[in-house]
Design a protein around this motif. Sequence first.
Motif, mmCIF file in Angstrom:
data_model
loop_
_atom_site.group_PDB
_atom_site.id
_atom_site.type_symbol
_atom_site.label_atom_id
_atom_site.label_comp_id
_atom_site.label_asym_id
_atom_site.label_seq_id
_atom_site.Cartn_x
_atom_site.Cartn_y
_atom_site.Cartn_z
ATOM 1 N N ASP A 16 0.917 -1.210 -0.010
ATOM 2 C CA ASP A 16 -0.073 -0.010 -0.179
ATOM 3 C C ASP A 16 0.864 1.276 -0.049
ATOM 4 O OD1 ASP A 16 -2.378 -1.543 0.000
ATOM 5 O OD2 ASP A 16 -2.644 -1.408 2.321
ATOM 6 N N LEU A 17 1.883 1.297 0.790
ATOM 7 C CA LEU A 17 2.780 2.400 0.879
ATOM 8 C C LEU A 17 3.517 2.632 -0.496
ATOM 9 C CD1 LEU A 17 4.361 1.943 4.446
ATOM 10 C CD2 LEU A 17 2.759 3.871 3.720
ATOM 11 N N ILE A 18 3.958 1.466 -1.214
ATOM 12 C CA ILE A 18 4.717 1.775 -2.247
ATOM 13 C C ILE A 18 3.709 2.216 -3.424
ATOM 14 C CG2 ILE A 18 5.912 0.481 -4.047
ATOM 15 C CD1 ILE A 18 7.095 -1.118 -1.780
ATOM 16 N N GLY A 23 2.100 6.239 -7.232
ATOM 17 C CA GLY A 23 0.628 6.985 -7.567
ATOM 18 C C GLY A 23 0.716 8.287 -7.385
ATOM 19 N N GLY A 24 1.318 8.854 -6.175
ATOM 20 C CA GLY A 24 1.421 10.347 -5.899
ATOM 21 C C GLY A 24 2.658 10.735 -6.860
ATOM 22 N N SER A 80 7.387 15.397 -1.472
ATOM 23 C CA SER A 80 5.847 15.076 -1.341
ATOM 24 C C SER A 80 5.661 13.797 -1.337
ATOM 25 C CB SER A 80 5.245 15.654 -2.602
ATOM 26 O OG SER A 80 5.367 16.933 -2.772
ATOM 27 N N ALA A 81 6.790 12.784 -1.638
ATOM 28 C CA ALA A 81 6.601 11.491 -1.788
ATOM 29 C C ALA A 81 6.303 10.679 -0.373
ATOM 30 C CB ALA A 81 7.769 10.595 -1.946
ATOM 31 N N VAL A 86 1.570 8.107 3.237
ATOM 32 C CA VAL A 86 0.979 8.145 4.423
ATOM 33 C C VAL A 86 -0.465 8.469 4.180
ATOM 34 C CG1 VAL A 86 0.614 9.338 6.506
ATOM 35 C CG2 VAL A 86 3.041 8.720 5.857
ATOM 36 N N CYS A 87 -0.777 9.445 3.494
ATOM 37 C CA CYS A 87 -2.185 10.040 3.118
ATOM 38 C C CYS A 87 -2.876 9.011 2.333
ATOM 39 C CB CYS A 87 -2.223 11.062 2.058
ATOM 40 S SG CYS A 87 -1.645 12.630 3.409
#
Length: 90
Positions: A16-18, A23-24, A80-81, A86-87
């Motif tokens: 999920d974190l990766i 994606g961000g 930003s990564a 986290v978000c």
Amino acid sequence: SDNGKSYSHLSEISKDLIAATVGGVVGLAATHPIDTIRIRMQLQGYPRMYKTMMHCGVAAVRREGVRGLFKGVISNTLGSAPIFSVCFAA
């Protein structure tokens, strides 16, 4: 067997974190040229160098190449990564 479950859970969290980070970062890279043009338009002062956003973008590419539209993308991405991961993964 409990260890297997905890590792599996960590694996899901890391996926999920990766995924959120990738994606961000892709979204940031896709919108960064527009942001660069917007900032140049806002900072141009008087007399105006650019009439429209398209004019600004074309002038930047002619003067600096496509790389000119991506100035500052690395520092923006590095800052930003972690926020994206986290978000989005929460």
